[in-house]
Scaffold this active site. Structure first.
Site, short mmCIF file in Angstrom:
data_model
loop_
_atom_site.label_atom_id
_atom_site.label_comp_id
_atom_site.label_asym_id
_atom_site.label_seq_id
_atom_site.Cartn_x
_atom_site.Cartn_y
_atom_site.Cartn_z
N ASP A 67 5.64 -14.85 26.18
CA ASP A 67 5.53 -16.15 25.53
C ASP A 67 5.48 -16.05 24.01
O ASP A 67 5.36 -14.95 23.46
CB ASP A 67 4.29 -16.91 26.06
CG ASP A 67 3.07 -16.00 26.18
OD1 ASP A 67 3.01 -14.97 25.49
OD2 ASP A 67 2.17 -16.32 26.96
N ASP A 136 -8.99 -19.82 32.45
CA ASP A 136 -8.67 -20.89 33.40
C ASP A 136 -7.66 -20.44 34.47
O ASP A 136 -7.15 -21.25 35.22
CB ASP A 136 -8.14 -22.13 32.65
CG ASP A 136 -6.86 -21.84 31.87
OD1 ASP A 136 -6.32 -20.72 31.98
OD2 ASP A 136 -6.39 -22.75 31.15
N HIS A 138 -4.69 -18.97 33.84
CA HIS A 138 -3.28 -19.00 33.46
C HIS A 138 -2.71 -17.59 33.33
O HIS A 138 -3.43 -16.63 33.04
CB HIS A 138 -3.04 -19.83 32.18
CG HIS A 138 -3.53 -19.19 30.91
ND1 HIS A 138 -4.23 -19.90 29.95
CD2 HIS A 138 -3.42 -17.93 30.40
CE1 HIS A 138 -4.52 -19.09 28.93
NE2 HIS A 138 -4.04 -17.90 29.18
N GLU A 143 -0.37 -23.05 32.51
CA GLU A 143 -1.73 -23.57 32.62
C GLU A 143 -1.95 -24.22 33.99
O GLU A 143 -0.99 -24.56 34.69
CB GLU A 143 -1.94 -24.63 31.52
CG GLU A 143 -1.81 -24.09 30.10
CD GLU A 143 -3.06 -23.36 29.60
OE1 GLU A 143 -3.78 -22.76 30.42
OE2 GLU A 143 -3.31 -23.40 28.38
P1 PGA Z 1 -6.82 -12.37 26.20
O1 PGA Z 1 -5.81 -13.48 26.72
O2 PGA Z 1 -6.21 -11.06 26.55
O3 PGA Z 1 -6.90 -12.58 24.72
O4 PGA Z 1 -8.12 -12.59 26.91
C1 PGA Z 1 -5.33 -13.40 28.01
C2 PGA Z 1 -4.45 -14.59 28.32
O5 PGA Z 1 -4.71 -15.69 27.81
O6 PGA Z 1 -3.50 -14.43 29.11
#
Ligand code: PGA
Length: 259
Positions: A67, A136, A138, A143
């Site tokens: 992304d 959450d 995702h 999301e």
């Molecule tokens: P993070 O993010 O590695 O900074 O915890 C993970 C994500 O949002 O997929």
């Protein structure tokens, strides 16, 4: 789904880097699906070390990132282009033209998304997709409530995600509201998936991913339908799982196989 419980993130990232480097050693033109976020940073450090000290060769490797923030220039520090160049691409011998991160500045977003999908297909598909997971549930920026068959597209970010990623831009006001993300359907087509989750803040997401019902309210739970997934978590992230003893036994088996 193989759940591997390790002591901490460094142990998990060392194992993750070994799994990815084994793919590259077996297939010199491997196609890697890559992730950003805080979780994989030590894993990229390990890959750099393997390149410097063991000659791990990325000459023919291609990469596709999950992304990119929408409307953020690739040279800006919070962008995922910048992150990938800084953490990995500039430190190994991957060819710049073989690395792909969605173009968050694209004028025609739909065209960009379709071409991204086409590029993945033309490369022969992703051999191993690295994933983090949001609090959450995702994966990528898919999301809760997203379609579980979605493809690469422009998505809105939930407030919790914007807050979790504040460090990318320094304040909530500066955090983008949108991103281009591979879809769940895109991710599910990877031949192998490696998801990393560390720390207490990921307990609920890990519970939903591993033991929850398959639901778009925890998008990562769809990975239960994928035939080749390894989930590496630390003890802190494992605390809400009900079958910890079983996962620990399996961990021994998997780690022995990896040696
Ligand atoms: P993070 O993010 O590695 O900074 O915890 C993970 C994500 O949002 O997929």
């Amino acid at each position: 789904m193989d759940v591997i419980i390790v002591n901490d993130n460094l142990e998990g990232c060392t194992l993750g880097a070994k799994i990815i480097s084994d793919v590259v050693k077996t297939k010199s033109n491997a196609v890697l699906g890559l992730a950003t976020g805080k979780t994989p940073i030590p894993l990229y450090g390990e890959l750099v070390k393997k390149h410097n000290e063991e000659g791990l060769d990325f000459t023919n490797v291609k990469s596709f990132n999950l992304d990119e923030y929408y409307n953020v220039p690739p040279t800006k520090e919070g962008s995922y282009h910048y992150f990938m160049n800084y953490q990995l691409f500039s430190k190994i011998n991957i060819k710049k033209e073989n690395t792909h991160v969605p173009n968050g500045m694209a004028q025609d977003v739909e065209k960009e998304c379709n071409e991204y999908e086409e590029n993945i297909r033309n490369a022969g598909g992703i051999d191993i997709q690295l994933l983090g997971i949001g609090r959450d549930g995702h994966i990528g920026f898919n999301e809760p409530s997203c379609s579980l068959t979605s493809r690469t597209r422009l998505e809105a970010l939930m407030e919790d995600t914007r807050e979790a990623n504040i460090s990318d831009f320094g304040s909530i006001e500066l955090m983008p509201h949108y991103a281009i993300t591979m879809g769940i359907g895109t991710i599910m087509e990877a031949k192998e998936i490696l998801l990393l989750a560390f720390g207490e803040s990921k307990q609920d997401a890990v519970k939903g991913l591993v033991e929850g019902p398959i639901t778009s309210m925890c998008p990562a739970s769809i990975l239960q339908m994928h035939p080749n997934v390894k989930v590496i978590i630390d003890i802190a992230a494992s605390k809400k799982l009900s079958k910890i003893d079983f996962y620990k036994e399996k961990t021994k088996l998997i780690i022995n196989n990896e040696k």
